[in-house]
Structure formats: C-alpha cells, structure tokens
Design an enzyme around this catalytic site. Sequence first.
Site, PDB file in Angstrom:
ATOM      1  N   THR A 134      11.929  13.290  18.739  1.00  0.00           N
ATOM      2  CA  THR A 134      12.182  13.266  20.184  1.00  0.00           C
ATOM      3  C   THR A 134      11.936  11.841  20.670  1.00  0.00           C
ATOM      4  OG1 THR A 134      11.388  15.534  20.343  1.00  0.00           O
ATOM      5  CG2 THR A 134      11.631  14.305  22.405  1.00  0.00           C
ATOM      6  N   LYS A 162       4.326  12.331  25.917  1.00  0.00           N
ATOM      7  CA  LYS A 162       5.357  11.311  25.648  1.00  0.00           C
ATOM      8  C   LYS A 162       6.725  11.796  26.139  1.00  0.00           C
ATOM      9  CE  LYS A 162       7.090  11.840  21.685  1.00  0.00           C
ATOM     10  NZ  LYS A 162       8.159  12.570  21.008  1.00  0.00           N
ATOM     11  N   LYS A 175      16.998  17.587  24.851  1.00  0.00           N
ATOM     12  CA  LYS A 175      15.636  17.835  24.355  1.00  0.00           C
ATOM     13  C   LYS A 175      14.592  17.552  25.444  1.00  0.00           C
ATOM     14  CE  LYS A 175      12.065  18.352  21.738  1.00  0.00           C
ATOM     15  NZ  LYS A 175      11.543  19.696  21.527  1.00  0.00           N
TER      16      LYS A 175
END
Length: 288
Positions: A98, A241, A173
């Site tokens: 990701t 994150k 995502k």
Amino acid sequence: MASKKIGWIGLGNMGTPMVKNLLKAGFEVTVYNRTAAKAAPLQEAGAKLAVSPAALWEVAEIIITMVADDAALQQIHQGAEGLLAGARSGATVIDMSTVSPATSRELAAKLAAKGVNYLDAPVAGSVKPAELGQLVIMVGGKKEVYESAVPIFEKLGKAQFYLGQQGAGNNAKLAINTLLAFNMQGLAESVLFASEHGISPEAMLGIIGESALANAITKMKTANILQANYQPAFALKHLAKDLRLAQGQGLHTPGGEAMHDSYQQALAQGWGEKDISAIFPFLMGEKA
Ligand code: NAP
C-alpha cells in the site's frame, strides 16, 4: 507473461503467506528480504534466495513487491543493487504494497524507460485471507499487462479488479482502508461508550456480533479486544500511514480527518507496532 518464474521482495506478515501460495500453485519463486533470516522458512517450502533486488532479474521476468511503505519501495528500486539497476526489457514489476499513487506513477515511468511494465496491485484482506488465497486485489496499469498477470492474482486472491492507469489500484486501496479505520474506531468507541455505562465489553461485543452491524472485521477483532491480545496481523503504523496517504490524495471529509488524527495520535503514543485493534486500548487511555 506465461513464465512460472517469479521474483518476490518483502517477507513480512503478508508477503510470506502469499509466497507460500505461489509455491503451492507450482510457481518457482525466488525471494529477497532486507532481513535475510525471514527467508529461511520459505526456503524449506521450496523458495530460492536472492542476495539483492537486482539479482532477481537473473532468474525472473516478473517481480512482485510487498513491502512496508513508499520509502521501502523506493529503497528496493534505487542503488546499484536495486530493481532499476538490473531491469530487463519486456519484464514486469507488480507492486502489492500500500503506497501512494504518486510513487507508483514515478516508478512506473522509470521502469518504462527501461522497457519494464508496472502494475500497482494492492490488496484488501489481512494475514488470514493471505494464507487462504482470499485477498481482494485492486489493479492499476496497462490492461494487457493486468490480463497477463491474472493467473498469478488468481492464486493470491478471490477477486481482482482492473481499475485504470497506474495509481488507480492505490486510490481504491486508500478508499477501502479509510472504511477499515472507521470500522475499527467505531467498534472501539461503541464498546468504550457501553463500558462507561456499566455494560461489559463481552456483552457489547456479543450484541454487535449478533446484530446487523457485525462484519468480518468486527468478528475478527472481537477476540483481540476481549483477550487484550494486540499482536499485529495488520500493524497500526500501516493503517496510520494509509490515512496519511489518503489525506495526501485529498481526503478531508469530517470522518476522514477524525480517523487520520486518531490513528496518528495512537501512533505517536507508541501503538504503531501493535495490531489496528489496539485503537481500543488507545481510546481507553491505556499506555502502549
Ligand atoms: P510488515 O509485516 O511490516 O512487513 C514489511 C516488509 O517490508 C518486510 O519484508 C520488511 O523487511 C520490508 N521493508 C520495510 N522497510 C524496508 C526498507 N526500507 N527496505 C526494504 N524492505 C523494507 O508489513 P505487512 O503487514 O506484510 O504489509 C506489507 C504491505 O501490505 C504494507 O504496505 C501494508 O500496508 C499492506 N497491507 C497489509 C495488510 C495486513 O493485514 N498486514 C493488509 C493489506 C495490505 P524486513 O523484514 O527487513 O523488516
């Protein structure tokens, strides 16, 4: 992309079970991991080892990366031993980490200059779906490259979605992980509110589990909360994150801002290496 030879970089919580599935499916997989010791169990399962990212090009035309974040992905591409150094024209890099769409587009352009194709193909689903080959894969890149990679995706996941050019998979995502953050935070806040009014976490989680609000994530994380077991399947630092990356992509909705701030605070208070369900003890005011 008919080759059965795959190079793989990144043997963390996700990469390791994914490689095992490819080995089981008959692919020849050569692996590289920054911390070499993590490769040993995979050697027993039939993987070969490479000494650097660039060395993978000697044995494979498809290289899959599954590393922590943008910095890690950049690091394995750069330098004399990085992927860019040894790139082979006609080959393909598939990144399943990701990371930001900008990083995907930048690396795709650098690899394209060497004749190498690039797909961003991040996944939804944690360690258990990775073990079961039940991930959901979101893909950006050239359609024909995506189509040639489907036989690999089918061994790693239960569904794959082609979404457009490089970075499209990353944006999807970030969208689904925003929903994940809401799910975890919502579960934690509901249980916290109930306990402040004398309703035990056992009772409240039982109620949620039987209700229309139950879902795979709330069910999966119930045991973590009840047993105060926050061993990471998906480390909180990674979700923090992802929420930063989503903000970078313009997510400034009221809930999005609140999720971002909550998980960054949990990270700052030392919960980053724990599972995302540790948002519950963080909200309880516990010390990491
Ligand atoms: P992880 O267990 O923390 O593993 C991270 C991997 O990245 C390790 O192989 C690590 O190598 C490598 N790495 C980190 N920094 C590096 C650097 N500077 N240079 C080279 N390699 C580096 O992470 P994970 O849970 O497998 O997640 C991998 C990716 O998938 C992340 O982007 C995450 O957001 C995403 N993801 C995770 C889940 C999940 O449930 N866990 C689900 C969906 C997506 P070392 O072994 O040397 O540290």
